[in-house]
Design an enzyme around this catalytic site. Sequence first.
Site, PDB file in Angstrom:
ATOM      1  N   THR A 178       0.828  -1.218   0.000  1.00 35.44           N
ATOM      2  CA  THR A 178       0.000   0.000   0.000  1.00 35.44           C
ATOM      3  C   THR A 178       0.861   1.266   0.000  1.00 35.44           C
ATOM      4  O   THR A 178       0.346   2.353  -0.239  1.00 35.44           O
ATOM      5  CB  THR A 178      -0.946   0.055   1.232  1.00 35.44           C
ATOM      6  OG1 THR A 178      -0.161  -0.077   2.416  1.00 35.44           O
ATOM      7  CG2 THR A 178      -1.980  -1.057   1.189  1.00 35.44           C
ATOM      8  N   GLY A 179       2.138   1.132   0.266  1.00 33.64           N
ATOM      9  CA  GLY A 179       3.027   2.296   0.290  1.00 33.64           C
ATOM     10  C   GLY A 179       3.560   2.629  -1.104  1.00 33.64           C
ATOM     11  O   GLY A 179       3.227   1.967  -2.082  1.00 33.64           O
TER      12      GLY A 179
ATOM     13  N   ARG B 110      -1.979  -3.492   7.954  1.00 34.46           N
ATOM     14  CA  ARG B 110      -3.232  -3.221   7.240  1.00 34.46           C
ATOM     15  C   ARG B 110      -4.093  -2.371   8.173  1.00 34.46           C
ATOM     16  O   ARG B 110      -4.089  -2.609   9.384  1.00 34.46           O
ATOM     17  CB  ARG B 110      -3.939  -4.531   6.925  1.00 34.46           C
ATOM     18  CG  ARG B 110      -3.229  -5.323   5.859  1.00 34.46           C
ATOM     19  CD  ARG B 110      -3.982  -6.574   5.513  1.00 34.46           C
ATOM     20  NE  ARG B 110      -3.394  -7.233   4.367  1.00 34.46           N
ATOM     21  CZ  ARG B 110      -3.785  -7.014   3.113  1.00 34.46           C
ATOM     22  NH1 ARG B 110      -4.758  -6.182   2.848  1.00 34.46           N
ATOM     23  NH2 ARG B 110      -3.191  -7.645   2.114  1.00 34.46           N
TER      24      ARG B 110
ATOM     25  N   TYR C 285      -9.582  -5.129  12.968  1.00 33.76           N
ATOM     26  CA  TYR C 285      -8.425  -4.220  12.895  1.00 33.76           C
ATOM     27  C   TYR C 285      -7.976  -3.818  14.295  1.00 33.76           C
ATOM     28  O   TYR C 285      -6.813  -3.998  14.670  1.00 33.76           O
ATOM     29  CB  TYR C 285      -8.783  -2.981  12.051  1.00 33.76           C
ATOM     30  CG  TYR C 285      -7.788  -1.859  12.209  1.00 33.76           C
ATOM     31  CD1 TYR C 285      -6.469  -2.026  11.817  1.00 33.76           C
ATOM     32  CD2 TYR C 285      -8.160  -0.632  12.776  1.00 33.76           C
ATOM     33  CE1 TYR C 285      -5.537  -1.005  11.983  1.00 33.76           C
ATOM     34  CE2 TYR C 285      -7.239   0.389  12.942  1.00 33.76           C
ATOM     35  CZ  TYR C 285      -5.931   0.193  12.548  1.00 33.76           C
ATOM     36  OH  TYR C 285      -5.017   1.199  12.724  1.00 33.76           O
TER      37      TYR C 285
ATOM     38  N   ASP D 203     -19.246   2.991  13.694  1.00 31.82           N
ATOM     39  CA  ASP D 203     -18.765   4.330  14.064  1.00 31.82           C
ATOM     40  C   ASP D 203     -19.272   4.724  15.457  1.00 31.82           C
ATOM     41  O   ASP D 203     -20.481   4.781  15.665  1.00 31.82           O
ATOM     42  CB  ASP D 203     -19.302   5.376  13.073  1.00 31.82           C
ATOM     43  CG  ASP D 203     -18.329   5.707  11.966  1.00 31.82           C
ATOM     44  OD1 ASP D 203     -17.142   5.377  12.097  1.00 31.82           O
ATOM     45  OD2 ASP D 203     -18.766   6.312  10.975  1.00 31.82           O
TER      46      ASP D 203
HETATM   47  N1  UDP Z   1     -17.102  10.139   7.431  1.00 29.40           N
HETATM   48  C1  UDP Z   1     -18.139  10.653   6.664  1.00 29.40           C
HETATM   49  N2  UDP Z   1     -18.069  10.533   5.313  1.00 29.40           N
HETATM   50  C2  UDP Z   1     -17.037   9.904   4.676  1.00 29.40           C
HETATM   51  C3  UDP Z   1     -15.963   9.397   5.459  1.00 29.40           C
HETATM   52  C4  UDP Z   1     -16.038   9.527   6.843  1.00 29.40           C
HETATM   53  O1  UDP Z   1     -19.102  11.209   7.199  1.00 29.40           O
HETATM   54  O2  UDP Z   1     -17.055   9.802   3.440  1.00 29.40           O
HETATM   55  C5  UDP Z   1     -17.149  10.287   8.900  1.00 29.40           C
HETATM   56  C6  UDP Z   1     -17.068   8.965   9.645  1.00 29.40           C
HETATM   57  O3  UDP Z   1     -18.356   8.411   9.814  1.00 29.40           O
HETATM   58  C7  UDP Z   1     -16.442   9.417  10.966  1.00 29.40           C
HETATM   59  C8  UDP Z   1     -15.554  10.590  10.563  1.00 29.40           C
HETATM   60  O4  UDP Z   1     -16.017  11.012   9.294  1.00 29.40           O
HETATM   61  O5  UDP Z   1     -17.422   9.873  11.833  1.00 29.40           O
HETATM   62  C9  UDP Z   1     -14.095  10.216  10.448  1.00 29.40           C
HETATM   63  O6  UDP Z   1     -14.003   9.048   9.645  1.00 29.40           O
HETATM   64  P1  UDP Z   1     -12.613   8.507   9.100  1.00 29.40           P
HETATM   65  O7  UDP Z   1     -12.911   7.308   8.237  1.00 29.40           O
HETATM   66  O8  UDP Z   1     -11.834   9.619   8.485  1.00 29.40           O
HETATM   67  O9  UDP Z   1     -11.830   8.090  10.402  1.00 29.40           O
HETATM   68  P2  UDP Z   1     -12.214   7.081  11.612  1.00 29.40           P
HETATM   69  O10 UDP Z   1     -12.793   7.955  12.686  1.00 29.40           O
HETATM   70  O11 UDP Z   1     -13.162   6.063  11.091  1.00 29.40           O
HETATM   71  O12 UDP Z   1     -10.893   6.523  12.002  1.00 29.40           O
END
Ligand code: UDP
Length: 321
Positions: free
Chosen positions: A35-36, A73, A138, A279
Site C-alpha cells: 500500500t506504500g 493493514r 483491525y 462508528d
Molecule cells: N465520514 C463521513 N463521510 C465519509 C468518510 C467519513 O461522514 O465519506 C465520517 C465517519 O463516519 C467518521 C468521521 O467522518 O465519523 C471520520 O471518519 P474517518 O474514516 O476519516 O476516520 P475514523 O474515525 O473512522 O478513524
Amino acid sequence: MKLLVTGGAGYVGSVCAAHLVDAGHDVTVLDDLSTGHRDAVPDGAEFVEADLAEAADEVLGAGFDGVLHFAARSLVGESVQRPELYWSGNVVTSLRLLEAIRRHGTPRLVFSSTAATYGEPEAIPIREDAPARPTNPYGASKLAIDNAISSYAAAHGVAAVSLRYFNVAGAHGRFGERHAVETHLIPLVLQVAAGTRESVQVFGDDWPTPDGTCVRDYVHVDDLADAHVLALQHARPGHHGIYNLGSGTGFSVREVVEACREVTGHPIPAVAAPRRSGDPAVLIAASDAAKAELGWNPVRTDLSTMVGDAWSFAQSRRQPV
Ligand code: UDP
C-alpha cells in the site's frame, strides 16, 4: 541511532522516517509496497523492499538500535470482511518482528497502535486505562500486538512504546496521505474540492452530538512524528509505555467539511447518508500521559492547519511531472 522503520513508505511511516532522517538518525525503511509508495521513502533513508515477516530476522541481524513499526493493514471495513488478512498481516507478522527483536537483542521498539483498540468509549476523553474492547478485527489485531509487546518488554527487557493514534491528518511537504482505496474523511472531502469526486457523504446527521454529526480528534501527522522521536528517547528497558495521541479537541464531520470549504474556496456539496456501521458518536483522546511522560506538545492543532497542509499536498500531487 540506527533505526529500522517498517512501513516507512506509507503515510505516517514516511512522515516519521523524514523526521528521523532530519534529526540525524541512520534510517532504513522496510516496506513491501503493498500500500506504500517507493517515492514516499525520504531521501537519505536506505530502502529494503521486502515482506516483513520473511525479512525481519535477517534485516535485524545487521544490528539496529531501534525499530519503529508502522507496517500494517488499517482498513476497518476490510478487517470485518477479511479478518484473516489482519490476524496474519498484522499479528503474525508483528510476532515475527518481535522474535527477531528478541533474537538479535534490538533494544527499542516504537509501535503504531490505534484508538480502535478501545472500541465504543464509556467516557470521553478516552484515557489509556479505559477498557480496551475493540469492535472490529483491525482494532483487535492492534490490541493483540500491544499485549504481545507488553510481555516481550517485561520478559526480554525491550524498551517499548505503543502510540495510540486518534484521527491522523495533514501532511509533511511531499509526504502525505494517498491510499488506493480512500475511506478517510479529509482526503475524501478534498477530492471533491479537487474535482475528482462530486460530493461527500455525511455518515449520519442524527448522532447525539451538537450538530448531529460524528466528532473526532484530529492530530497533525507532524505532531505525531514528534511523538515518535520523543518515544525513542524516553523508552525504558523492560517497560512498555502506552500513550494516546490526539489534539484533545473534537471536530464534527460538518466542521471538517466547513474547514475544507474555507481552505479550498470550493463549495463542496455534502450529502446526508446513513450511519456507517461501527462508528462511535464521539472519539476524543486524553493525551495527558504523552505530554507529562514524553514531553509531547502538539502545536499544529487547529483544523485549518491540518486541512491546509493536506490540501497543499493533494495539489502538489496533481502537478504534471
Ligand atoms: N465520514 C463521513 N463521510 C465519509 C468518510 C467519513 O461522514 O465519506 C465520517 C465517519 O463516519 C467518521 C468521521 O467522518 O465519523 C471520520 O471518519 P474517518 O474514516 O476519516 O476516520 P475514523 O474515525 O473512522 O478513524
